[in-house]
Design a protein around this motif. Structure first.
Motif, PDB file in Angstrom:
ATOM      1  N   ALA D 117       0.058  18.670  -4.000  1.00 44.89           N
ATOM      2  CA  ALA D 117       1.016  17.784  -4.609  1.00 44.89           C
ATOM      3  C   ALA D 117       1.815  17.177  -3.812  1.00 44.89           C
ATOM      4  CB  ALA D 117       1.780  19.028  -5.436  1.00 44.89           C
ATOM      5  N   GLY D 118       3.032  16.377  -4.341  1.00 44.87           N
ATOM      6  CA  GLY D 118       4.339  16.093  -3.588  1.00 44.87           C
ATOM      7  C   GLY D 118       5.814  15.301  -4.267  1.00 44.87           C
ATOM      8  N   PHE D 119       6.282  15.609  -3.902  1.00 46.56           N
ATOM      9  CA  PHE D 119       7.556  15.110  -4.602  1.00 46.56           C
ATOM     10  C   PHE D 119       8.271  14.320  -3.486  1.00 46.56           C
ATOM     11  CE2 PHE D 119       9.243  18.932  -3.436  1.00 46.56           C
ATOM     12  CZ  PHE D 119      10.668  18.352  -3.105  1.00 46.56           C
ATOM     13  N   VAL D 120       9.034  13.272  -3.098  1.00 51.67           N
ATOM     14  CA  VAL D 120      10.438  12.352  -3.335  1.00 51.67           C
ATOM     15  C   VAL D 120      11.690  12.484  -3.423  1.00 51.67           C
ATOM     16  CG1 VAL D 120      10.960   9.292  -2.338  1.00 51.67           C
ATOM     17  CG2 VAL D 120       8.624  10.653  -2.668  1.00 51.67           C
ATOM     18  N   SER D 121      12.581  12.845  -2.272  1.00 51.48           N
ATOM     19  CA  SER D 121      13.803  13.103  -2.929  1.00 51.48           C
ATOM     20  C   SER D 121      14.796  11.864  -3.258  1.00 51.48           C
ATOM     21  CB  SER D 121      14.742  13.755  -1.605  1.00 51.48           C
ATOM     22  OG  SER D 121      14.242  13.203  -0.315  1.00 51.48           O
ATOM     23  N   SER D 122      16.106  12.293  -3.538  1.00 56.19           N
ATOM     24  CA  SER D 122      16.873  11.267  -3.207  1.00 56.19           C
ATOM     25  C   SER D 122      17.264  10.518  -2.353  1.00 56.19           C
ATOM     26  CB  SER D 122      18.540  11.673  -3.891  1.00 56.19           C
ATOM     27  OG  SER D 122      18.294  11.652  -5.182  1.00 56.19           O
ATOM     28  N   ALA D 123      17.357  11.933  -1.198  1.00 48.45           N
ATOM     29  CA  ALA D 123      17.263  10.853   0.510  1.00 48.45           C
ATOM     30  C   ALA D 123      16.271   9.910   0.995  1.00 48.45           C
ATOM     31  CB  ALA D 123      17.854  12.068   1.312  1.00 48.45           C
ATOM     32  N   VAL D 136       2.181  28.341  -5.730  1.00 45.92           N
ATOM     33  CA  VAL D 136       3.288  27.734  -6.658  1.00 45.92           C
ATOM     34  C   VAL D 136       4.054  26.542  -5.827  1.00 45.92           C
ATOM     35  CG1 VAL D 136       5.089  28.210  -7.998  1.00 45.92           C
ATOM     36  CG2 VAL D 136       3.494  30.272  -7.516  1.00 45.92           C
ATOM     37  N   MET D 137       3.958  26.091  -6.275  1.00 48.37           N
ATOM     38  CA  MET D 137       4.516  24.480  -5.691  1.00 48.37           C
ATOM     39  C   MET D 137       6.202  24.404  -7.144  1.00 48.37           C
ATOM     40  SD  MET D 137       3.940  21.334  -3.407  1.00 48.37           S
ATOM     41  CE  MET D 137       5.480  20.598  -3.120  1.00 48.37           C
ATOM     42  N   VAL D 138       6.917  24.363  -6.372  1.00 47.20           N
ATOM     43  CA  VAL D 138       8.245  23.504  -7.380  1.00 47.20           C
ATOM     44  C   VAL D 138       8.657  22.044  -7.370  1.00 47.20           C
ATOM     45  CG1 VAL D 138      10.139  24.799  -5.830  1.00 47.20           C
ATOM     46  CG2 VAL D 138      10.801  23.861  -7.870  1.00 47.20           C
ATOM     47  N   PHE D 139       9.027  21.594  -7.624  1.00 50.77           N
ATOM     48  CA  PHE D 139       9.296  20.087  -7.879  1.00 50.77           C
ATOM     49  C   PHE D 139      11.103  20.325  -8.769  1.00 50.77           C
ATOM     50  CE2 PHE D 139       5.049  20.539  -8.660  1.00 50.77           C
ATOM     51  CZ  PHE D 139       4.556  19.444  -7.593  1.00 50.77           C
ATOM     52  N   PRO D 140      11.854  19.987  -7.982  1.00 50.08           N
ATOM     53  CA  PRO D 140      13.176  19.604  -8.123  1.00 50.08           C
ATOM     54  C   PRO D 140      13.365  18.645  -9.322  1.00 50.08           C
ATOM     55  CG  PRO D 140      13.386  19.890  -6.003  1.00 50.08           C
ATOM     56  CD  PRO D 140      11.701  19.467  -5.949  1.00 50.08           C
TER      57      PRO D 140
ATOM     58  N   VAL F  44      14.743  21.108   5.716  1.00 45.69           N
ATOM     59  CA  VAL F  44      13.841  21.655   4.749  1.00 45.69           C
ATOM     60  C   VAL F  44      12.973  20.971   4.797  1.00 45.69           C
ATOM     61  CG1 VAL F  44      14.148  20.922   2.689  1.00 45.69           C
ATOM     62  CG2 VAL F  44      16.384  21.878   2.760  1.00 45.69           C
ATOM     63  N   LYS F  45      11.544  21.794   4.546  1.00 48.60           N
ATOM     64  CA  LYS F  45      10.601  21.481   4.561  1.00 48.60           C
ATOM     65  C   LYS F  45      10.064  21.226   3.543  1.00 48.60           C
ATOM     66  CE  LYS F  45      11.052  22.476   9.630  1.00 48.60           C
ATOM     67  NZ  LYS F  45      11.687  20.669  10.630  1.00 48.60           N
ATOM     68  N   ALA F  46       8.688  21.078   3.657  1.00 47.62           N
ATOM     69  CA  ALA F  46       7.491  20.869   2.033  1.00 47.62           C
ATOM     70  C   ALA F  46       7.313  22.391   2.108  1.00 47.62           C
ATOM     71  CB  ALA F  46       6.659  20.023   2.194  1.00 47.62           C
ATOM     72  N   LYS F  47       7.017  23.372   3.000  1.00 45.52           N
ATOM     73  CA  LYS F  47       6.403  24.544   2.308  1.00 45.52           C
ATOM     74  C   LYS F  47       7.448  25.472   1.831  1.00 45.52           C
ATOM     75  CE  LYS F  47       7.226  26.347   7.400  1.00 45.52           C
ATOM     76  NZ  LYS F  47       8.351  26.653   7.024  1.00 45.52           N
ATOM     77  N   ASP F  48       8.958  24.842   2.614  1.00 52.20           N
ATOM     78  CA  ASP F  48      10.362  25.843   1.614  1.00 52.20           C
ATOM     79  C   ASP F  48       9.567  25.856  -0.068  1.00 52.20           C
ATOM     80  OD1 ASP F  48      11.225  26.461   3.719  1.00 52.20           O
ATOM     81  OD2 ASP F  48      12.467  24.202   4.149  1.00 52.20           O
ATOM     82  N   PHE F  49       8.878  24.659  -0.711  1.00 57.75           N
ATOM     83  CA  PHE F  49       8.430  24.779  -2.285  1.00 57.75           C
ATOM     84  C   PHE F  49       7.950  25.266  -2.417  1.00 57.75           C
ATOM     85  CE2 PHE F  49      11.287  21.355  -0.737  1.00 57.75           C
ATOM     86  CZ  PHE F  49      12.483  21.596  -1.037  1.00 57.75           C
ATOM     87  N   VAL F  50       6.796  25.857  -1.038  1.00 55.13           N
ATOM     88  CA  VAL F  50       5.326  26.598  -1.813  1.00 55.13           C
ATOM     89  C   VAL F  50       6.034  28.373  -1.554  1.00 55.13           C
ATOM     90  CG1 VAL F  50       2.939  26.431  -1.155  1.00 55.13           C
ATOM     91  CG2 VAL F  50       4.505  24.780  -1.082  1.00 55.13           C
ATOM     92  N   PHE F  51       5.098  29.150  -2.631  1.00 56.30           N
ATOM     93  CA  PHE F  51       5.002  30.315  -2.221  1.00 56.30           C
ATOM     94  C   PHE F  51       3.583  30.470  -2.814  1.00 56.30           C
ATOM     95  CE2 PHE F  51       6.346  34.723  -4.029  1.00 56.30           C
ATOM     96  CZ  PHE F  51       6.325  35.038  -2.816  1.00 56.30           C
TER      97      PHE F  51
END
Lengths: 207, 207, 207, 207, 207, 207
Positions: D117-123, D136-140, F44-51
């Motif tokens: 899974a992945g996402f792309v930021s505004s930056a 668990v992964m969070v997607f802003p 910020v790294k991709a793993k910061d969004f994973v738990f």
């Protein structure tokens, strides 16, 4: 082809979950604290999201100025989106008198002419600037502010607010153009009762 | 005179309670989920609430268009007020490509020229209109939208957002101008890997 | 005993997750748009959640009235909780002059005496009532309102606001007790320049 | 016994004040910007707060994947509580294509299998991870993201959103499965018109 | 005179945009997650913004105390304004038992007598204070708290909440005054089933 | 190539405006009412969004159950996104005792086993259901609720909350595992002082 049908059935089942992208106001229904109820998405047209502020307001009046609102009551597509719009027109010597928007901050973009604009903070500090076309000024929520034509030609501005229903309280109207008794106005503003009565006469107030 | 002193002492005691009318961003400090920490009110100047969007952006580029942002990072006076601004410039044939603002709705006011603008809803419906100067269009939060010069002369627009940090995700950049592996782009967009690689080449992407 | 240890270890691991029940303000740190940074929970005492409004303010002043604020700057335990407090005291003939709270609605509970209170809406309607002890009145966010002692004995009220930093803009101070130039005050209020200058003299304003 | 009656009368008088603990959606009434009107508390049943996502969705389709939403339209008990749910199923090689949720952040919990899974930021930064069961992964909010089966067996996930109506905009459908004219799609994505027409053909779009 | 007419026409056109200053609840209509629909502004009276909490509640009951709520259901003028009110009365030895407000923080102002009040945090810390008239205490949202008469004479307090519908969950009622089966109460509180049954008997519960 | 450079310069200038897509918590800095300050996006790294919540908690304790939180303090990527997570494990006869989350609603997804879950409303109504794997239940904000293993094998659930810092107040700990004096616990719960002392002994409380 079969695959397309599967795909579209996915699409349609998902689209039922997404009504709340927008909420075009049904102005015939009672408002709620969050805005008007929505019309059904199937009745929404592209033009519901468009509003025209291209025609200058009529400035042949006591303030030589006009405010043309595009709030949710005039521009139902804004309902629920946390934004609203207006156009200001100021003839030479025109003034948008001291006023507040009780429920929103404001950004003003100067379209034409020169505008002196300012606001006063809770700490009683004064922030005034004279703006030229293309300049933007922000007025924090609920603070007294004003705009004056600072040049010799007509001025105009496009403004937006951080709420679909920002409200607009014009100081002189609040004090002198209604039935608030002269003695209460005088006692709470330190203005002489005779002056209050005179201003009520000019602005159509009673009491 | 004595009364004045009493009055002013009231004034000063009260003004200590009112810092939070506004919160001009201290960009040197770490952001919080609600925005930047505030600079001290005593250091705030009137010009902190003013920003200039009067100069057209440079449209000599691949899209013949420019976005000049006035978000809280550029315009610190907006911090905490729930609004931000930008200017769009579109040379003839100019295009603001398909994009989203992840954190805000947008209103666009056409300053010059003709602009065809549109958005697509979660329900996959299309809302497109061609706008002339003085017309306003609203784009609901987070939905894909675009603007195209619909005339033969330059077009320009002033836009505002319902957040001081609306974000901006340009579709082609998100897909083709970074290190997202070609196989993932291809698998999640159904575009041919060779095409993805070609577009990555044009837009500076890798992988 | 072993079980208790297990239980307590559960307790302690969970308590690390719960800091944000409250956020007692660290007034030495810069504010953010959501309020002050929090002091560490380990330093929070029960008395941080208590404030005293039991002593009448000094009403020996030009308005025969006093406002004693208990906002987050005075009462740090309120920070982040969406509420703040104040006490109003009105000697006979005392007046809390026309004012707004830019960032909050207000409820007022009459403690002693009789108070005539009112507000004016954006639609310019007037809502005035005379209140006796035990009565409550609500003033919607950002609207001009006032309180006057309606009896012959001292009056007092306890008020709360829907924000820890409601702000307070007193109309006469905003117009006459700062450096806003007389010509701008006059132009935006329709008051005669001579009167504006006179009121500036009384209230300590300049310009 | 008498005391009990007094106590219960206290209870009942208080319970009138507490309707708004929850607001089970009345789906027959028009939505508002804050969600659906509530059914009366007396008609609310325990089962209104329960929804079933235990059955895998049908993945026999072009994407070898399925999204089963439990938003307020399907799960009325969520209305007004700021949360919603869905289940993802991915057969081997299954893909939830590039998409956004315009109105919510998302957390994904892997139930079975392996998911990239992945996402792309505004930056324009890329955040991709391969997840195993229990991760668990969070997607802003509002950012383009995707999920792909990274293993050889079926994968499934339970997801929740920070809104009862998060919306769902699937990129390919937004571009190719509606009436957005080919020339506008091409101009705003830099994809060749012939390719756009071809993809419209596959996905059921017109124009 | 002509100018006055122009001015008033400006006033009236603007006032159409400002309905949302307040939203007096129409209690006959279904609630929404943001509160009740509004009655039309033309039907709003000044008295809609006033509520009386001057009469002590009846404390001849098992807790020697009374809570008189002024939430939006009792005081419709509060609807949508983010505030509500109540009065507490405590006879000598009176107790407002352990309870929470699920949707709001609370501030309490002691009117008469002495009150020992306290709350427990998520981290299990205890914050207790004995308050005298004029003192204010704040109770953060959702935490267990209580008030006890700490003196020998009647005590009273005025409280406000950070929501128009704060809710009120009294611990003993939630556990013992409804149909929650004894075995579930016992299993989830570690209280002996016989004790649970006994308390259910006293408080009118079943099961 | 030149065009690419122009395009990328556009990209980079825009990306400066988009920091606030997410706000990974800097746990070393003081919290604010809106959450922790953000670490800089470049760190910020991709793993910061994973738990990881894949490992069952240790249920060898008095409640035969475990709660493993993934709030912002454990899972910094959630900060500011309005969501948090946890895992529940219940051995046979395991119980998550009566508790509240003061600042959030909760959704629970059953991973394994059978769970009887319920909550009590402000109106004192009881909502209880027995759930099987794949079923979801929602618990409205701030209300007392519980979960019990309803089968003979271990049960587990994944839960999410509508806040990054939901808090967790376990009833028995709040009453019996701290220094709240026995007389206050007894007076506010109607439990016998001897019983309170006994439970304090079991749970490690004093006073």
């Amino acid at each position: 082809m079969l695959r397309t049908i599967f795909l579209l059935s996915l699409l349609f089942s998902l689209s039922n979950a997404s009504v709340q992208d927008f909420c075009v106001a049904n102005l015939k229904r009672a408002e709620t604290p969050a805005g008007y109820p929505c019309i059904r998405p199937i009745h929404v047209k592209a033009k519901d999201f468009v509003f025209s502020l291209g025609i200058p307001g009529n400035t042949t009046n006591i303030i030589s100025a006009a405010v043309t609102p595009g709030f949710s009551a005039q521009f139902p597509g804004l309902n629920g989106l946390g934004l609203s719009t207006a156009r200001l027109d100021l003839a030479p010597k025109g003034v948008i008198p001291m006023h507040t928007h009780p429920g929103a901050s404001e950004v003003l973009f100067v379209l034409d002419g020169y505008i002196t604009a300012g606001f006063v903070s809770s700490a009683n500090s004064v922030y005034v600037q004279t703006l030229k076309p293309g300049q933007v000024m922000v007025f924090p929520q609920g603070l007294l502010h004003f705009q004056i034509n600072a040049g010799k030609s007509p001025a105009a501005a496009f403004v937006t607010f951080s709420s679909a229903s920002p409200g607009l309280q014009i100081l002189d109207f609040a004090l002198f153009a209604n039935s608030l008794p002269t003695e209460l106005v005088s006692a709470t503003t330190f203005l002489d009762p005779a002056l209050v009565k005179k201003l009520k006469g000019v602005l159509g107030g009673t009491g």
